[in-house]
Structure formats: C-alpha cells, structure tokens
Design a protein around this motif. Structure first.
Motif, PDB file in Angstrom:
ATOM      1  N   UNK A   1       0.774  -1.222  -0.130  1.00 32.78           N
ATOM      2  CA  UNK A   1       0.117  -0.129  -0.324  1.00 32.78           C
ATOM      3  C   UNK A   1       0.502   1.199   0.112  1.00 32.78           C
ATOM      4  N   UNK A   2       1.960   1.391   0.238  1.00 27.98           N
ATOM      5  CA  UNK A   2       3.296   2.069   0.118  1.00 27.98           C
ATOM      6  C   UNK A   2       3.775   2.153  -1.225  1.00 27.98           C
ATOM      7  N   UNK A   3       3.028   3.653  -1.973  1.00 32.10           N
ATOM      8  CA  UNK A   3       3.873   4.032  -3.194  1.00 32.10           C
ATOM      9  C   UNK A   3       3.509   5.514  -3.917  1.00 32.10           C
ATOM     10  N   UNK A   4       3.548   5.338  -4.456  1.00 30.07           N
ATOM     11  CA  UNK A   4       3.574   7.022  -5.175  1.00 30.07           C
ATOM     12  C   UNK A   4       4.063   7.018  -6.338  1.00 30.07           C
ATOM     13  N   UNK A   5       4.094   8.278  -6.633  1.00 31.54           N
ATOM     14  CA  UNK A   5       4.946   8.921  -8.329  1.00 31.54           C
ATOM     15  C   UNK A   5       4.296  11.082  -7.231  1.00 31.54           C
ATOM     16  N   UNK A   6       6.537  10.817  -7.866  1.00 27.27           N
ATOM     17  CA  UNK A   6       6.796  12.085  -7.877  1.00 27.27           C
ATOM     18  C   UNK A   6       6.986  13.029  -8.393  1.00 27.27           C
ATOM     19  N   UNK A   7       6.651  14.244  -7.807  1.00 29.68           N
ATOM     20  CA  UNK A   7       6.344  15.176  -8.525  1.00 29.68           C
ATOM     21  C   UNK A   7       7.677  16.363  -8.896  1.00 29.68           C
ATOM     22  N   UNK A   8       7.041  17.467  -9.558  1.00 30.49           N
ATOM     23  CA  UNK A   8       8.188  18.336  -9.896  1.00 30.49           C
ATOM     24  C   UNK A   8       9.441  18.974  -9.423  1.00 30.49           C
TER      25      UNK A   8
END
Length: 223
Positions: free
Chosen positions: A148-155
C-alpha cells in the motif's frame, strides 16, 4: 495574574516544550539523477524486508482512473496496489481500442466516444504496457505492486509516503524509460524516517515517446 492562573499556566508551558522536543517522523522521499536534478514522474514504492514483522496497512481506494484524452493515455504512468481496480474512461469524441502489449494482465477492448468506461480488476503484480489499435502512437504503462506504500514523484522529485509501519524496507524506484535491469533502482531505509530520504539514481533515462500523431489520418473502418 493570580496564583491560580500561574499554576494552570506552568503545566501548559511544560507540555508545549515537551511537544516541541519530540522528534518528527519524516514522510518524504526525494529522487535525483546523477547530476542532482529532481526526477519527476518516477514510481516509488516500499517492499518490506523478509525479516520485517511490521504489518501492512491497507488503504481503501476508489477505482483509479486512466483517461484517454486528446489521443493520449492520461496519466502516462499509473501505479496501483494488487487487488484493486482501474477504470478506463474515454474523454475523446472518437473510439479507442485499448490493449495490453505486455505484462501479466492481457486485455483488448473498445471504448466508444464520449465518456465510455470500462472497469478492470488487477490481481497480479507486474508491469503492463498499453497501446491503442487505432492510434498507434498512444502508449501508457500500469505498474501493479503488492504494497500500500507507493506514489509518483512530483516536479521536485518528491513523494510522500505516510502511515508506514516501523521496520526495514527496500525502496524501489521504477520508470519504463529507466535504462537499468527491470527499469528499477533500489535503496534501503529504516522507518520511521527522522528526515527526508534522498536517493540518487545513477542509471540514465531514455526519452518518453511522443504522444502525438504524425498526421491527421484516422483509420476507423470497423469501429
């Protein structure tokens, strides 16, 4: 101020000092390339160490959406937890024929114009690349992870991962254009973090394919 007021005030000050002195748990992971430049659009997820006894925290999520807009997949990269659903939505005024080019989930379906939708369950981990049989320049990617620990990096190359249980984790960074084995770079970390974690990725990146037709021709026979 009377003596009663002073007695009430002193414990309050003590509580404030104690709170200020508490170490804060950091939630940020920052991804840079070899030149120290932030890397946006990178998938970051955590994998628990085999000896980590921390329990996973599942978060209930609404179906994650992938739109077809202006003859492009939006977003270009989607990450989803195993066992959850994706919803494909056609925002264009033309038909799309979406298919999986590779990966554990094979599919092929048409989406008629004007908000036609299709929902699918993704119950196997892995990378799925997608295309459109009508518009061959369209490409998109889905990564299914078992955490459940995920994401996409921002600028700024930053992603926030919250509610991570204490323990030792492998930090995986993934992008379909990352020129490394399995398109990943890895690091390790111990949670809770006491400060933001910065990871430098040495592998170079290939160019993201242009999501645009070279001409205005539309082949729609049979659709």
């Amino acid at each position: 101020m009377g003596s009663k007021g002073i007695k009430k005030f002193i414990p309050l000050v003590g509580a404030m000092i104690a709170a200020i002195g508490l170490p804060a748990s950091a939630t940020e992971i920052v991804v840079h390339n070899a030149d120290g430049e932030p890397m946006s659009g990178m998938v970051v997820y955590l994998q628990a160490d085999a000896t980590n006894q921390a329990t996973k925290v599942d978060t209930i999520r609404e179906p994650i959406e992938i739109h077809q807009y202006n003859k492009q997949f939006t977003p270009y990269i989607t990450v989803i937890q195993k066992g959850y659903q994706l919803q494909f939505i056609n925002d264009d005024d033309i038909t799309h024929h979406i298919y999986s080019a590779s990966g554990p989930k094979r599919f092929s379906f048409k989406l008629k114009k004007d908000n036609a939708q299709k929902q699918m369950l993704f119950d196997e981990t892995g990378h799925i690349s997608m295309g459109c049989n009508i518009h061959d320049w369209m490409s998109g990617h889905v990564l299914v992870v078992d955490t459940p620990h995920f994401g996409v990096t921002d600028e700024q190359g930053t992603v926030n991962l919250e509610q991570v249980a204490d323990g030792h984790y492998q930090v995986v960074i993934w992008h379909p254009q990352l020129l490394s084995q399995d398109n990943i770079a890895t690091s390790v970390g111990q949670w809770p973090l006491t400060q933001a974690m910065t990871i430098s990725v040495a592998a170079p990146m290939a160019d993201i394919p242009t999501q645009q037709s070279l001409d205005d021709f539309e082949f729609l026979e049979g659709y």
